[in-house]
Design an enzyme around this catalytic site. Structure first.
Site, short mmCIF file in Angstrom:
data_model
loop_
_atom_site.label_atom_id
_atom_site.label_comp_id
_atom_site.label_asym_id
_atom_site.label_seq_id
_atom_site.Cartn_x
_atom_site.Cartn_y
_atom_site.Cartn_z
CG ASP A 1 -1.82 1.13 1.37
OD1 ASP A 1 -1.77 2.02 0.50
OD2 ASP A 1 -2.60 1.15 2.34
CG ASN B 1 -13.82 14.00 -15.45
OD1 ASN B 1 -14.96 14.30 -15.12
ND2 ASN B 1 -13.45 12.73 -15.62
CG HIS B 2 -15.11 12.87 -11.57
ND1 HIS B 2 -16.37 13.15 -12.04
CD2 HIS B 2 -14.68 11.78 -12.27
CE1 HIS B 2 -16.70 12.26 -12.98
NE2 HIS B 2 -15.69 11.42 -13.13
CE1 TYR C 1 -11.25 8.98 -8.08
CE2 TYR C 1 -12.81 10.08 -9.53
CZ TYR C 1 -11.64 9.37 -9.34
OH TYR C 1 -10.86 9.05 -10.44
CE LYS D 1 -8.02 10.69 -8.66
NZ LYS D 1 -6.80 9.87 -8.62
CB SER E 1 -14.23 8.49 -20.17
OG SER E 1 -15.10 9.44 -19.58
NE ARG F 1 -19.21 12.75 -18.22
CZ ARG F 1 -18.12 12.15 -17.69
NH1 ARG F 1 -17.90 10.86 -17.92
NH2 ARG F 1 -17.29 12.83 -16.95
C1 15L Z 1 -12.88 8.99 -13.38
O1 15L Z 1 -12.10 9.73 -12.81
C2 15L Z 1 -13.12 7.63 -12.90
O2 15L Z 1 -11.96 7.05 -12.37
C3 15L Z 1 -13.71 6.72 -13.93
O3 15L Z 1 -14.28 5.63 -13.24
C4 15L Z 1 -14.76 7.41 -14.81
O4 15L Z 1 -15.91 7.64 -14.10
C5 15L Z 1 -14.22 8.70 -15.36
O5 15L Z 1 -13.67 9.52 -14.37
C6 15L Z 1 -15.27 9.50 -16.13
O6 15L Z 1 -15.58 10.64 -15.76
O7 15L Z 1 -15.78 8.99 -17.14
#
Ligand code: 15L
Length: 273
Positions: A46, A107-108, A134, A138, A163, A172
Site C-alpha cells: 500500500d 475530471n471530477h 473522490y 483529487k 474517460s 458523454r
Molecule cells: C474517473 O475519474 C473515474 O476514475 C472513472 O471511473 C470514470 O468515471 C471517469 O472519471 C469519467 O468521468 O468517465
C-alpha cells in the site's frame, strides 16, 4: 529512466506497464497481485504506508502515481488512497531525491463546472469544483503536488483524466474519451518534459467535442491523435445523456448526493467540557 508505477494492476496501470516497458525500466506497486501478463519487477503493498512507499521509490527516477479507488467512496477511503498515498510517495521522493511525479488526477476535480455553452473549452486554471468526495481527494492530491513543488522542488503533471476506455461507450465520451494510445503518449510526455513546478493538464484525446482545453498538455509535448467522433455512429442515445452533459463530471455530478462525510452513529454523543 527507472519509473515506479503505483496502481500497476489497475485498468490504466496495467495498460501503461505493458506499453511503457520498452522505453522505461518499470517497477510496479499495487495492493493487488500483478496481472498475469505483467513483466518485470513488482511490489505488493500500500503506497499510503510510508515504509512501503520509501522502499518502492528507492532507485527510481520518476513516479507515475495511479493508485487509489477510481470512483466515489467513503471519505476516509478517499483520503487514505488519494491524499495519504500521494503524500507518502512525495515524502519518499524527497528522501531519495526523485524529482518527477505524473499523477492520475481526474475530471471530477472540476466535475461540478457547468458544461461550456459557448464552445470555449474549460481551461486548467478553472477553480477546483469537485463533484464527489473522490473529486475532493483529487483536488487535495493536486494541492500536495503544489506544496512539494514549492517546498521540495518536485515537478509534476496532474493529469485530469476524462474517460479512459478502449473505445467510447456513451455520448458523454464524445467529449471525455481518453484512448489507450493517447494515455500512453501523455504519460511519456509527462515523464520526459523539461519544466519545473506543477502542470495540470486535461487527460483526453483530441476529441472534436472536447469540453476541456488541451493547450497545457501540448505545452509539455502531449499531442493526442484519437477522436471519439470516429465512433459517433455506434454510440447509443440514452435518457440520461442530457442530464449527464449539464456538468462536466457527468454521472458523478447528477442526482442527489448519496454520501455524508460521517454517519450520525459514528459521531460521539459526548458533550463539551
Ligand atoms: C474517473 O475519474 C473515474 O476514475 C472513472 O471511473 C470514470 O468515471 C471517469 O472519471 C469519467 O468521468 O468517465
Amino acid at each position: 529512466m527507472r519509473v515506479l508505477i503505483t496502481g500497476a494492476s489497475g485498468h490504466i496501470g496495467s495498460v501503461l506497464a505493458d506499453r511503457l516497458d520498452e522505453q522505461f525500466e518499470i517497477r510496479g506497486l499495487d495492493v493487488r497481485a500483478a496481472p498475469a501478463s505483467y513483466r518485470g519487477e513488482f511490489v505488493v503493498g500500500d503506497c499510503a504506508d510510508p515504509v512501503v512507499a520509501t522502499e518502492a521509490v528507492r532507485d527510481m527516477d520518476a513516479v507515475v502515481h495511479l493508485a487509489g479507488i477510481a470512483t466515489e467512496a467513503d471519505l476516509l477511503l478517499v483520503l487514505h488512497g488519494h491524499v495519504l498515498g500521494t503524500a507518502a510517495l512525495l515524502d519518499a521522493m524527497v528522501r531519495h531525491g526523485v524529482r518527477r511525479m505524473v499523477l492520475a488526477s481526474s475530471n471530477h476535480a472540476v466535475g461540478m463546472t457547468p458544461r461550456p455553452a459557448s464552445g470555449e473549452p474549460i481551461q486548467t486554471g478553472t477553480p477546483p469544483r469537485p463533484d464527489t468526495f473522490y473529486g475532493v481527494g483529487k483536488v487535495a492530491a493536486e494541492a500536495l503536488l503544489s506544496l512539494y513543488a514549492d517546498r521540495h522542488g518536485i515537478s509534476s503533471v496532474a493529469m485530469r483524466i476524462g474517460s479512459f476506455l478502449e473505445r467510447p461507450t456513451s455520448r458523454r465520451n464524445l467529449a471525455t474519451w481518453l484512448s489507450y494510445d493517447d494515455c500512453v503518449a501523455m504519460v511519456e510526455a509527462g515523464l520526459v518534459a523539461d519544466f519545473e513546478g506543477v502542470v495540470p493538464i486535461y487527460g483526453i484525446s483530441a476529441n472534436r467535442d472536447a469540453w476541456w482545453d488541451l493547450d497545457a498538455g501540448r505545452s509539455i509535448g502531449y499531442h493526442p491523435r484519437d477522436d471519439a467522433a470516429a465512433y459517433e455512429h455506434e454510440l447509443p442515445h440514452a435518457p440520461e445523456d442530457e442530464a449527464e452533459a449539464q456538468w462536466v463530471g457527468g454521472p458523478f455530478a447528477t442526482g442527489a448526493p448519496t454520501r455524508t462525510a460521517f454517519e450520525l452513529d459514528d459521531v460521539s454523543e459526548g458533550g463539551g467540557t
